[in-house]
Design a protein around this motif. Sequence first.
Motif, PDB file in Angstrom:
ATOM      1  N   ASP A 112     -25.770  45.111  29.752  1.00 32.48           N
ATOM      2  CA  ASP A 112     -26.228  43.816  29.034  1.00 32.48           C
ATOM      3  C   ASP A 112     -27.190  43.667  28.880  1.00 32.48           C
ATOM      4  O   ASP A 112     -27.860  42.510  28.617  1.00 32.48           O
ATOM      5  CB  ASP A 112     -25.151  43.109  30.343  1.00 32.48           C
ATOM      6  CG  ASP A 112     -26.454  43.986  31.378  1.00 32.48           C
ATOM      7  OD1 ASP A 112     -26.803  44.847  31.464  1.00 32.48           O
ATOM      8  OD2 ASP A 112     -26.352  42.906  32.945  1.00 32.48           O
ATOM      9  N   ALA A 113     -27.938  44.659  28.435  1.00 33.70           N
ATOM     10  CA  ALA A 113     -29.471  44.181  27.811  1.00 33.70           C
ATOM     11  C   ALA A 113     -29.711  43.900  26.438  1.00 33.70           C
ATOM     12  O   ALA A 113     -29.063  44.203  25.793  1.00 33.70           O
ATOM     13  CB  ALA A 113     -30.865  45.427  28.303  1.00 33.70           C
ATOM     14  N   GLU A 114     -31.174  43.395  26.318  1.00 34.12           N
ATOM     15  CA  GLU A 114     -31.284  42.602  25.035  1.00 34.12           C
ATOM     16  C   GLU A 114     -31.339  43.882  24.295  1.00 34.12           C
ATOM     17  O   GLU A 114     -31.911  45.228  24.698  1.00 34.12           O
ATOM     18  CB  GLU A 114     -32.821  41.602  24.516  1.00 34.12           C
ATOM     19  CG  GLU A 114     -32.187  40.577  25.200  1.00 34.12           C
ATOM     20  CD  GLU A 114     -30.553  40.421  24.382  1.00 34.12           C
ATOM     21  OE1 GLU A 114     -30.873  40.052  22.916  1.00 34.12           O
ATOM     22  OE2 GLU A 114     -29.776  39.025  25.408  1.00 34.12           O
ATOM     23  N   PRO A 115     -31.277  43.585  22.969  1.00 28.58           N
ATOM     24  CA  PRO A 115     -31.431  45.017  21.544  1.00 28.58           C
ATOM     25  C   PRO A 115     -32.145  46.047  21.785  1.00 28.58           C
ATOM     26  O   PRO A 115     -32.993  46.807  22.126  1.00 28.58           O
ATOM     27  CB  PRO A 115     -30.878  44.700  20.857  1.00 28.58           C
ATOM     28  CG  PRO A 115     -29.468  44.223  20.328  1.00 28.58           C
ATOM     29  CD  PRO A 115     -30.059  43.697  22.475  1.00 28.58           C
ATOM     30  N   LYS A 119     -34.753  49.425  22.590  1.00 33.59           N
ATOM     31  CA  LYS A 119     -35.598  50.081  22.252  1.00 33.59           C
ATOM     32  C   LYS A 119     -37.146  49.942  22.611  1.00 33.59           C
ATOM     33  O   LYS A 119     -37.365  52.021  22.593  1.00 33.59           O
ATOM     34  CB  LYS A 119     -35.788  48.999  21.099  1.00 33.59           C
ATOM     35  CG  LYS A 119     -34.549  49.454  19.349  1.00 33.59           C
ATOM     36  CD  LYS A 119     -34.465  48.337  18.278  1.00 33.59           C
ATOM     37  CE  LYS A 119     -33.575  48.488  17.093  1.00 33.59           C
ATOM     38  NZ  LYS A 119     -33.956  47.561  16.226  1.00 33.59           N
ATOM     39  N   ASP A 120     -37.644  49.482  22.931  1.00 35.63           N
ATOM     40  CA  ASP A 120     -38.570  49.413  24.156  1.00 35.63           C
ATOM     41  C   ASP A 120     -38.408  50.726  24.875  1.00 35.63           C
ATOM     42  O   ASP A 120     -39.721  51.262  24.856  1.00 35.63           O
ATOM     43  CB  ASP A 120     -38.923  48.193  24.349  1.00 35.63           C
ATOM     44  CG  ASP A 120     -39.317  47.478  23.223  1.00 35.63           C
ATOM     45  OD1 ASP A 120     -39.671  47.382  22.413  1.00 35.63           O
ATOM     46  OD2 ASP A 120     -39.317  45.850  23.607  1.00 35.63           O
ATOM     47  N   GLN A 121     -37.193  50.194  25.811  1.00 39.32           N
ATOM     48  CA  GLN A 121     -37.238  51.639  26.972  1.00 39.32           C
ATOM     49  C   GLN A 121     -36.979  53.594  25.868  1.00 39.32           C
ATOM     50  O   GLN A 121     -37.637  54.345  26.887  1.00 39.32           O
ATOM     51  CB  GLN A 121     -35.676  51.657  27.476  1.00 39.32           C
ATOM     52  CG  GLN A 121     -36.131  50.635  28.516  1.00 39.32           C
ATOM     53  CD  GLN A 121     -34.941  49.914  28.817  1.00 39.32           C
ATOM     54  OE1 GLN A 121     -33.257  50.568  29.087  1.00 39.32           O
ATOM     55  NE2 GLN A 121     -34.862  48.522  29.858  1.00 39.32           N
ATOM     56  N   LEU A 122     -36.319  53.244  25.201  1.00 43.09           N
ATOM     57  CA  LEU A 122     -36.428  54.464  24.410  1.00 43.09           C
ATOM     58  C   LEU A 122     -37.723  54.998  23.775  1.00 43.09           C
ATOM     59  O   LEU A 122     -37.839  55.856  24.140  1.00 43.09           O
ATOM     60  CB  LEU A 122     -35.021  54.293  23.598  1.00 43.09           C
ATOM     61  CG  LEU A 122     -34.858  55.345  22.369  1.00 43.09           C
ATOM     62  CD1 LEU A 122     -34.309  56.796  23.251  1.00 43.09           C
ATOM     63  CD2 LEU A 122     -34.603  55.439  21.273  1.00 43.09           C
ATOM     64  N   GLN A 123     -38.113  54.247  23.731  1.00 40.97           N
ATOM     65  CA  GLN A 123     -39.572  54.113  23.298  1.00 40.97           C
ATOM     66  C   GLN A 123     -40.758  55.631  24.356  1.00 40.97           C
ATOM     67  O   GLN A 123     -41.919  55.783  24.016  1.00 40.97           O
ATOM     68  CB  GLN A 123     -40.517  53.243  22.638  1.00 40.97           C
ATOM     69  CG  GLN A 123     -42.220  53.751  22.197  1.00 40.97           C
ATOM     70  CD  GLN A 123     -41.881  54.126  20.951  1.00 40.97           C
ATOM     71  OE1 GLN A 123     -41.187  55.030  19.913  1.00 40.97           O
ATOM     72  NE2 GLN A 123     -43.541  55.013  20.693  1.00 40.97           N
ATOM     73  N   GLN A 124     -40.695  53.934  25.234  1.00 42.11           N
ATOM     74  CA  GLN A 124     -41.244  54.811  26.418  1.00 42.11           C
ATOM     75  C   GLN A 124     -40.750  56.555  27.483  1.00 42.11           C
ATOM     76  O   GLN A 124     -41.942  57.411  27.478  1.00 42.11           O
ATOM     77  CB  GLN A 124     -40.842  53.419  27.467  1.00 42.11           C
ATOM     78  CG  GLN A 124     -41.547  52.569  27.871  1.00 42.11           C
ATOM     79  CD  GLN A 124     -41.460  51.611  28.921  1.00 42.11           C
ATOM     80  OE1 GLN A 124     -39.666  51.090  29.109  1.00 42.11           O
ATOM     81  NE2 GLN A 124     -42.818  51.493  29.555  1.00 42.11           N
ATOM     82  N   LEU A 161     -27.421  50.786  21.440  1.00 41.29           N
ATOM     83  CA  LEU A 161     -27.781  51.753  22.397  1.00 41.29           C
ATOM     84  C   LEU A 161     -27.323  51.360  23.934  1.00 41.29           C
ATOM     85  O   LEU A 161     -27.250  51.761  25.242  1.00 41.29           O
ATOM     86  CB  LEU A 161     -29.462  51.659  22.346  1.00 41.29           C
ATOM     87  CG  LEU A 161     -30.173  52.731  21.307  1.00 41.29           C
ATOM     88  CD1 LEU A 161     -32.137  52.312  21.254  1.00 41.29           C
ATOM     89  CD2 LEU A 161     -30.065  53.796  21.550  1.00 41.29           C
ATOM     90  N   ARG A 162     -26.552  50.354  24.433  1.00 44.27           N
ATOM     91  CA  ARG A 162     -26.292  49.708  25.326  1.00 44.27           C
ATOM     92  C   ARG A 162     -25.250  50.584  26.016  1.00 44.27           C
ATOM     93  O   ARG A 162     -24.143  51.323  25.820  1.00 44.27           O
ATOM     94  CB  ARG A 162     -24.647  48.473  25.270  1.00 44.27           C
ATOM     95  CG  ARG A 162     -25.980  46.819  24.404  1.00 44.27           C
ATOM     96  CD  ARG A 162     -25.450  45.752  24.560  1.00 44.27           C
ATOM     97  NE  ARG A 162     -24.345  45.896  23.358  1.00 44.27           N
ATOM     98  CZ  ARG A 162     -23.828  45.271  23.055  1.00 44.27           C
ATOM     99  NH1 ARG A 162     -23.060  44.607  23.647  1.00 44.27           N
ATOM    100  NH2 ARG A 162     -22.762  45.334  22.076  1.00 44.27           N
ATOM    101  N   GLY A 163     -25.247  50.880  27.120  1.00 42.82           N
ATOM    102  CA  GLY A 163     -24.415  51.930  27.803  1.00 42.82           C
ATOM    103  C   GLY A 163     -24.865  53.353  27.339  1.00 42.82           C
ATOM    104  O   GLY A 163     -23.732  53.908  27.696  1.00 42.82           O
ATOM    105  N   ALA A 164     -25.629  53.237  26.931  1.00 42.12           N
ATOM    106  CA  ALA A 164     -25.663  55.280  26.039  1.00 42.12           C
ATOM    107  C   ALA A 164     -25.918  55.737  27.068  1.00 42.12           C
ATOM    108  O   ALA A 164     -27.500  55.338  27.641  1.00 42.12           O
ATOM    109  CB  ALA A 164     -26.826  55.344  24.783  1.00 42.12           C
TER     110      ALA A 164
END
Length: 396
Positions: A112-115, A119-124, A161-164
């Motif tokens: 349920d997070a914003e896109p 994307k920021d979490q993936l970058q981290q 990326l939701r639930g990925a």
Amino acid sequence: MTASLRIWRRMTMPDPVRVHRYQSLPEQGPKVLFFSGGSALNKISRVFKQYSHHSVHLVTPFDSGGSSARLRAEFDIPAVGDLRSRLMALADETVMGQPEVYDLFTHRLAQDAEPQVLKDQLQQLVVGEHPLISQIPNPMKALIQTQLGVTQTRIHDEFDLRGASIGNLIMAGGYLNNQQQLDPIVFLFSRLIKALGEVKTTLDASLHLGVELDSGEIVLGQHRITGKETCDLPSPIKRMWLNQGLRKVNPTNRHIADDRQDAIESADLICYPPGSFYSSLLANLLPEGVGQAICANPNPKVYLPNLGVDPEQFGLSLMERIRRLIMTVMADVKTTPVQGASALDYVLLDDSYDYGELDEIALAELNVTLVKTTLITDNAHKYDEKCVVQALLSFV
């Protein structure tokens, strides 16, 4: 000159002597091959590695649901989720950093997070600053960052990326970074996590499942067959095939690689384990060469049926499932089988669970023997993993 002989022995079930021997020296344990797709076998696999480090797991790459569907649509790759989860089940849990790797590979991004947050979490994760990756030691950390970086670079801006699954994103990057082949990245991660067993897809190909129902309806896609993401099928499954794509009926097939064939032919025991009957078990038997290799192996083949309700088994008694299992294997046998060759030798059952009526005369005509022992130890109607493992090991 060498000759192949089949030797018979009296079997004790379970056999405490054999079980103790394998548990004492798992590095010298038998080579047991499992045809298995989804997560049903993961708990059994985590116990099995305590008795043998030589199990072989051929898993289906045909999953078309959940986050796997988005990755498959984006990159036209085989499904990697079952591969990833089985690798984690077989990982040597004593290796430094293993709990952190397990947590990372099994983590899913929020649904349920914003896109932009995702994307920021993936970058981290890519730069190694996310808490899930920061504690993983090198060189494993650097390798993971590299594969995630490939995935991040290749996905389009609107990719959902939701639930990925982070593990799936890592495996997808490894696939793209290795000339669209899964085997190299699976081998690499197996070495890094010191997997106590071998995991491979039956086919390294991006194919899907198709089924025809008794009603005549055609259904394409594993996610529409299992009953997990859609309504249960309205009619029993009549037949199944491998399909190219999800848009139209386009039957296809591929021959298994030589190493898969060798693994099947040389296994000390072949197990058809619990799991979705069509999409996890029979799907593994469809590629060309699988049935031929099974019948070329003179060692025991054991079927351990599902417990409870499997929507894919709608309309199928246990007796009918046994017949369909044998028919699926034998459909690949192009030449006259050698004497003593078999698709199935034993059906392993709990001694108190009601699997439905079985025709023992028909089983005898199929040269299939029933073996009953204690496999359920509580009232949850679930297999006890330790009991299952010890029963399987008693065959070899």
